[in-house]
Motif scaffolding. Structure first.
Motif, PDB file in Angstrom:
ATOM      1  N   ASP A  88       0.867  -1.185   0.000  1.00  0.00           N
ATOM      2  CA  ASP A  88       0.000   0.000   0.000  1.00  0.00           C
ATOM      3  C   ASP A  88       0.896   1.225   0.000  1.00  0.00           C
ATOM      4  N   THR A  89       0.679   2.096  -0.964  1.00  0.00           N
ATOM      5  CA  THR A  89       1.508   3.287  -1.071  1.00  0.00           C
ATOM      6  C   THR A  89       0.682   4.442  -1.643  1.00  0.00           C
ATOM      7  N   VAL A  90       1.228   5.634  -1.566  1.00  0.00           N
ATOM      8  CA  VAL A  90       0.568   6.822  -2.137  1.00  0.00           C
ATOM      9  C   VAL A  90       1.443   7.333  -3.270  1.00  0.00           C
ATOM     10  N   VAL A  91       0.798   7.597  -4.411  1.00  0.00           N
ATOM     11  CA  VAL A  91       1.520   8.083  -5.589  1.00  0.00           C
ATOM     12  C   VAL A  91       0.883   9.397  -6.032  1.00  0.00           C
ATOM     13  N   SER A  92       1.720  10.390  -6.332  1.00  0.00           N
ATOM     14  CA  SER A  92       1.239  11.672  -6.864  1.00  0.00           C
ATOM     15  C   SER A  92       1.370  11.659  -8.380  1.00  0.00           C
ATOM     16  N   PHE A  93       0.298  12.043  -9.051  1.00  0.00           N
ATOM     17  CA  PHE A  93       0.284  12.076 -10.508  1.00  0.00           C
ATOM     18  C   PHE A  93       0.157  13.515 -10.988  1.00  0.00           C
ATOM     19  N   LEU A  94       1.030  13.899 -11.901  1.00  0.00           N
ATOM     20  CA  LEU A  94       0.945  15.201 -12.549  1.00  0.00           C
ATOM     21  C   LEU A  94       0.040  15.075 -13.766  1.00  0.00           C
ATOM     22  N   ALA A  95      -0.579  16.151 -14.157  1.00  0.00           N
ATOM     23  CA  ALA A  95      -1.486  16.129 -15.310  1.00  0.00           C
ATOM     24  C   ALA A  95      -0.751  15.689 -16.567  1.00  0.00           C
ATOM     25  N   GLY A  96      -1.287  14.669 -17.218  1.00  0.00           N
ATOM     26  CA  GLY A  96      -0.726  14.181 -18.475  1.00  0.00           C
ATOM     27  C   GLY A  96       0.559  13.399 -18.336  1.00  0.00           C
ATOM     28  N   ASP A  97       0.968  13.066 -17.119  1.00  0.00           N
ATOM     29  CA  ASP A  97       2.231  12.388 -16.874  1.00  0.00           C
ATOM     30  C   ASP A  97       2.073  10.874 -17.032  1.00  0.00           C
ATOM     31  N   THR A  98       3.178  10.194 -17.313  1.00  0.00           N
ATOM     32  CA  THR A  98       3.218   8.735 -17.306  1.00  0.00           C
ATOM     33  C   THR A  98       4.201   8.310 -16.219  1.00  0.00           C
ATOM     34  N   ALA A  99       3.695   7.643 -15.202  1.00  0.00           N
ATOM     35  CA  ALA A  99       4.535   7.175 -14.096  1.00  0.00           C
ATOM     36  C   ALA A  99       4.901   5.715 -14.351  1.00  0.00           C
ATOM     37  N   SER A 100       6.208   5.423 -14.379  1.00  0.00           N
ATOM     38  CA  SER A 100       6.689   4.046 -14.536  1.00  0.00           C
ATOM     39  C   SER A 100       7.091   3.529 -13.162  1.00  0.00           C
ATOM     40  N   LEU A 101       6.312   2.594 -12.639  1.00  0.00           N
ATOM     41  CA  LEU A 101       6.545   2.071 -11.289  1.00  0.00           C
ATOM     42  C   LEU A 101       6.548   0.548 -11.300  1.00  0.00           C
ATOM     43  N   ASP A 102       7.695  -0.047 -10.948  1.00  0.00           N
ATOM     44  CA  ASP A 102       7.784  -1.490 -10.762  1.00  0.00           C
ATOM     45  C   ASP A 102       7.633  -1.772  -9.281  1.00  0.00           C
ATOM     46  N   PHE A 103       6.978  -2.875  -8.957  1.00  0.00           N
ATOM     47  CA  PHE A 103       6.766  -3.244  -7.561  1.00  0.00           C
ATOM     48  C   PHE A 103       7.365  -4.620  -7.298  1.00  0.00           C
ATOM     49  N   ALA A 104       8.210  -4.722  -6.257  1.00  0.00           N
ATOM     50  CA  ALA A 104       8.791  -5.995  -5.839  1.00  0.00           C
ATOM     51  C   ALA A 104       8.020  -6.490  -4.620  1.00  0.00           C
ATOM     52  N   LEU A 105       7.342  -7.616  -4.782  1.00  0.00           N
ATOM     53  CA  LEU A 105       6.496  -8.144  -3.711  1.00  0.00           C
ATOM     54  C   LEU A 105       7.226  -9.223  -2.920  1.00  0.00           C
ATOM     55  N   LYS A 106       7.018  -9.190  -1.600  1.00  0.00           N
ATOM     56  CA  LYS A 106       7.664 -10.145  -0.698  1.00  0.00           C
ATOM     57  C   LYS A 106       6.680 -11.219  -0.261  1.00  0.00           C
ATOM     58  N   THR A 107       7.231 -12.363   0.095  1.00  0.00           N
ATOM     59  CA  THR A 107       6.427 -13.450   0.635  1.00  0.00           C
ATOM     60  C   THR A 107       7.311 -14.330   1.508  1.00  0.00           C
ATOM     61  N   LYS A 108       6.686 -15.103   2.365  1.00  0.00           N
ATOM     62  CA  LYS A 108       7.415 -16.092   3.158  1.00  0.00           C
ATOM     63  C   LYS A 108       7.115 -17.445   2.541  1.00  0.00           C
ATOM     64  N   CYS A 109       8.147 -18.106   2.020  1.00  0.00           N
ATOM     65  CA  CYS A 109       7.966 -19.385   1.333  1.00  0.00           C
ATOM     66  C   CYS A 109       7.971 -20.553   2.312  1.00  0.00           C
ATOM     67  N   SER A 110       6.921 -21.365   2.233  1.00  0.00           N
ATOM     68  CA  SER A 110       6.924 -22.618   3.001  1.00  0.00           C
ATOM     69  C   SER A 110       7.769 -23.665   2.279  1.00  0.00           C
ATOM     70  N   HIS A 111       7.931 -23.498   0.971  1.00  0.00           N
ATOM     71  CA  HIS A 111       8.754 -24.375   0.141  1.00  0.00           C
ATOM     72  C   HIS A 111       9.587 -23.487  -0.775  1.00  0.00           C
ATOM     73  N   ASP A 112      10.902 -23.658  -0.738  1.00  0.00           N
ATOM     74  CA  ASP A 112      11.806 -22.933  -1.623  1.00  0.00           C
ATOM     75  C   ASP A 112      13.070 -23.756  -1.783  1.00  0.00           C
ATOM     76  N   ALA A 113      14.105 -23.199  -2.388  1.00  0.00           N
ATOM     77  CA  ALA A 113      15.336 -23.945  -2.650  1.00  0.00           C
ATOM     78  C   ALA A 113      15.980 -24.449  -1.359  1.00  0.00           C
ATOM     79  N   LYS A 114      15.950 -23.618  -0.323  1.00  0.00           N
ATOM     80  CA  LYS A 114      16.559 -24.019   0.953  1.00  0.00           C
ATOM     81  C   LYS A 114      15.809 -25.198   1.581  1.00  0.00           C
ATOM     82  N   VAL A 115      14.478 -25.130   1.553  1.00  0.00           N
ATOM     83  CA  VAL A 115      13.666 -26.232   2.097  1.00  0.00           C
ATOM     84  C   VAL A 115      13.882 -27.502   1.276  1.00  0.00           C
ATOM     85  N   ALA A 116      14.008 -27.362  -0.048  1.00  0.00           N
ATOM     86  CA  ALA A 116      14.250 -28.523  -0.914  1.00  0.00           C
ATOM     87  C   ALA A 116      15.558 -29.213  -0.546  1.00  0.00           C
TER      88      ALA A 116
END
Length: 198
Positions: A88-116
């Motif tokens: 959840d975040t707040v973004v300000s947009f200027l009139a006629g602007d194009t905002a390029s925003l990538d989002f990196a999402l986190k999770t807690k893995c019950s199964h991953d390479a370490k568990v394997a």
């Protein structure tokens, strides 16, 4: 007949873009992609939305999203990915602007390479399945495969972890099986094992 056409048009009109309706009130665009913090893979099962509006976007097969027709000003943005923590975040947009925003999402893995790696060491070898509300039934061929390769098919049901977690786990198991048995097991394995390629 004319009445029905008018009703359909009147229902569709509120969904039309408002661009150009007021002289200098230009709208904005937001675009970017959703990425997993687990392995930097693109997230394709998610949603980016502006709270309190109908403006939203589902990422495509490359994890890219785009939201158009955003009024200028500050907007609360919520980003969700299946199996990931919301942003959840707040973004300000200027009139006629194009905002390029990538989002990196986190999770807690019950199964991953370490568990394997731990599962291999403890001889608890699993291959993770796609799962779903109605998982595929186990067959006599499945049981024969499990016995032959001393492995267990594992189905999460309708609440699996994030795809990136499953991918990391299964990749370690694929490598383990290739080293132990060669590639012949790949011809016998179930087709719904996640992230298996020939």
């Amino acid at each position: 007949m004319q009445y029905r056409v008018f009703m359909i048009l009147s229902l569709l009109l509120p969904l039309q873009p408002t661009i150009g309706q007021s002289g200098d009130a230009k709208v904005s665009t937001m675009k970017g992609c959703l990425v997993s913090c687990v392995n930097n893979s693109r997230i394709t099962t998610g949603l980016v939305k502006l709270k309190g509006t109908r403006l939203a976007s589902i990422p495509d097969s490359l994890g890219q999203y785009i939201i158009r027709e955003i009024p200028p000003g500050k907007h609360s943005v919520q980003v969700m990915g299946f199996g990931y923590n919301n942003i959840d975040t707040v973004v300000s947009f200027l009139a006629g602007d194009t905002a390029s925003l990538d989002f990196a999402l986190k999770t807690k893995c019950s199964h991953d390479a370490k568990v394997a790696t731990i599962d291999i060491r403890e001889n608890q070898i699993k291959l993770l399945l796609a799962g779903g509300i109605a998982p595929g039934a186990s067959t006599s061929e499945d049981e024969a495969f499990e016995k032959k390769y001393d492995i267990q098919y594992f189905d999460f049901g309708c609440v699996p972890p994030a795809d990136a977690c499953i991918e990391e786990y299964n990749k370690v198991m694929f490598k383990y099986l290739d080293q132990k048995f060669g590639r012949t097991w790949r011809k016998e394995v179930r087709r719904d094992v996640c992230f298996l390629s020939e």
